[in-house]
Enzyme design. Structure first.
Site, short mmCIF file in Angstrom:
data_model
loop_
_atom_site.label_atom_id
_atom_site.label_comp_id
_atom_site.label_asym_id
_atom_site.label_seq_id
_atom_site.Cartn_x
_atom_site.Cartn_y
_atom_site.Cartn_z
N LYS A 165 0.85 -1.20 0.00
CA LYS A 165 0.00 0.00 0.00
C LYS A 165 0.88 1.23 0.00
O LYS A 165 1.83 1.32 0.77
CB LYS A 165 -0.87 -0.01 1.28
N LYS A 197 5.09 2.26 8.42
CA LYS A 197 3.97 3.16 8.73
C LYS A 197 2.70 2.32 8.96
O LYS A 197 2.00 2.50 9.95
CB LYS A 197 3.77 4.10 7.54
N LYS A 242 5.17 1.82 -3.01
CA LYS A 242 5.20 3.23 -3.45
C LYS A 242 5.54 3.27 -4.92
O LYS A 242 6.26 2.40 -5.42
CB LYS A 242 6.27 4.00 -2.67
N THR A 257 -4.28 13.02 6.36
CA THR A 257 -2.86 13.08 6.73
C THR A 257 -2.66 14.20 7.76
O THR A 257 -2.05 14.00 8.82
CB THR A 257 -1.97 13.32 5.49
N ASN A 278 -1.13 19.58 0.32
CA ASN A 278 -2.30 19.04 1.02
C ASN A 278 -2.06 18.94 2.53
O ASN A 278 -2.84 19.47 3.33
CB ASN A 278 -2.68 17.68 0.42
N SER A 313 -7.04 5.77 4.03
CA SER A 313 -7.02 4.96 2.80
C SER A 313 -7.50 3.55 3.11
O SER A 313 -8.26 2.94 2.35
CB SER A 313 -5.61 4.87 2.22
N1 GLU Z 1 1.16 8.89 0.13
C1 GLU Z 1 0.67 8.83 1.47
C2 GLU Z 1 1.77 8.40 2.41
O1 GLU Z 1 2.94 8.61 2.16
C3 GLU Z 1 -0.60 7.99 1.59
C4 GLU Z 1 -0.47 6.55 1.17
C5 GLU Z 1 -1.80 5.82 1.10
O2 GLU Z 1 -2.81 6.39 1.45
O3 GLU Z 1 -1.75 4.65 0.69
O4 GLU Z 1 1.52 7.94 3.49
#
Ligand code: GLU
Length: 415
Positions: free
Chosen positions: A70, A94, A106, A190, A221, A349
């Protein structure tokens, strides 16, 4: 000479510190030091003027030990293989720290999206999914927004994936608009998570939000929503920057007025409610809370000794270099590490994916209260770990995550 680590080397050194404290099995550590799978693709895009440009895209799946990979997709000129790998690495931990049933992934494309028309951006987004179709999916790897990608881009990606599959698959991506299966509260998530963890840190430092001064690096954002929430809680936002420069006012900035100025002029620079300062100066201001909310490697051993904030809340991924971390810890700065601080985005998410999977959608209050609960629980587990092992919050956050992931790796029989 200043520390010259790549983001991947930074990530690995952070994990090694936690592995040492936990006396982690060598096999598990080896498994986690590198991504499980990395895919590099070339994406041809027909430009509006009839020429073709070919972009390089990446998807890194660091781990799927506790669930599908994810993590977001970044469109930025500096995107590189190393950066994408590191960002996927951070996603694993995370998700692990919050206890989400996901691994880390990613993606990114090396492009300046500001130079593309909407039609070119759409073709690039669709091209990314076409190139990576086989490795994506709601049970394999679920992308989301990241730097310079948004709900519109998620919609195109979801549509392209669905066209290929021949049925609409909302759960293959998150951060979508509400009408296409998005979750209420996702776009603010976030920043909300950053604020929840910051409020917990404030309590631990015996401070009060209504007396606190804040500097925020980045007005995308995460930075802009965090500025608004903190402002509404009574904090004084004294400085905000974007990629073009920074603006400062001792008396406090009004984030809504600043947003309007940025919409009109393209930058926070030149805002009449404050005076312009250099972007780097923002980090060293005499504030209570510093929120890096832009890119990696901005707090270095060169500026860390001059950071006066009592709390550093890492809304960005990887803003603090390892040597800078040591300096901040020595100076008694409470660092809320990225993998904890900015986990609110991926947490909602996850809620979005859950709602897609069972086709029943929650109210905004429900999303926000579940998010607050998850972020507070995560903060407490990390705080407890840091007290128990007498270590900093970053190492403790990795330890919380590594314990879960390593148990899963062993139970699956990988090590
Ligand atoms: N890009 C965001 C992060 O770095 C969200 C990732 C997501 O929602 O999967 O945490």
């Amino acid at each position: 000479m200043a520390e010259q680590l790549t983001p991947m080397e930074m990530a690995q050194s952070q994990l090694k510190a936690a592995a040492e404290k936990l006396d982690l099995d060598k096999g598990v550590l080896e498994m986690l030091l590198e991504p499980q799978r990395v895919v590099i693709v070339r994406i041809p895009v027909k430009m509006d003027n009839g020429t073709t440009r070919v972009f390089t895209g990446y998807r890194s799946q660091h781990s799927d030990a506790i669930g599908p990979a994810k993590g977001g997709v970044r469109f930025h000129p500096d995107v590189s293989l190393d950066e994408v790998m590191a960002l996927s690495f951070w996603m694993t931990f995370k998700c692990g720290v919050v206890g989400l049933p996901y691994g880390g992934g990613k993606g990114g494309v090396a492009v300046n999206p500001k130079e593309l028309s909407q039609a070119e951006l759409e073709r690039l987004s669709r091209g990314y999914v076409r190139a990576l179709y086989d490795v994506l999916g709601s049970e394999k790897d679920i992308p989301a927004p990241d730097v310079y990608t948004n709900a519109q881009i998620m919609s195109w990606m979801m549509d392209e994936y669905s066209v290929i599959r021949r049925y609409t698959d909302f759960g293959m991506i998150t951060g979508k608009p509400i009408v296409l299966g998005g979750s209420k509260g996702r776009s603010e998530a976030t920043a909300r998570g950053v604020v929840v963890t910051t409020l917990e840190a404030i309590k631990k430092m015996n401070m009060h939000i209504s007396d606190a001064t804040v500097a925020i690096q980045g007005f995308g954002n995460a930075g802009s929503v965090a500025a608004n929430i903190l402002y509404n809680l009574g904090a004084k936002i004294v400085a905000i920057s974007d990629s073009k420069g920074a603006v400062y006012s001792e008396n406090g900035l009004d984030p809504k007025a600043l947003e309007k100025h940025k919409d009109e002029t393209g930058s926070v620079v030149g805002f009449l409610g404050g005076r312009d300062i250099a972007g780097g100066e923002l980090l060293e201001l005499p504030v209570d809370i510093l929120i890096p909310a832009a890119l990696e490697k901005v707090i270095t051993e060169d500026n860390a000794p001059y950071i006066k904030a009592k709390i550093v809340a890492e809304a960005a991924n990887g803003p603090t270099m390892p040597k800078a971390d040591e300096i901040l810890n020595k100076n008694g700065v409470l660092v809320i590490p990225d993998i904890l601080c900015n986990a609110g985005g991926v947490t909602v998410s996850y809620f979005e994916w859950v709602q897609n999977n069972y086709g029943y959608y929650w109210s905004e209050d429900e999303v926000n209260s579940r998010l607050t609960e998850k972020m507070q629980d995560a903060f407490f587990s990390v705080w407890q770990m840091s007290t128990e092992y007498n270590t900093d919050m970053r190492t403790a956050a990795y330890m919380v995550a590594v314990k879960r992931i390593s148990e899963a790796i062993k139970l699956r029989g990988w090590v």
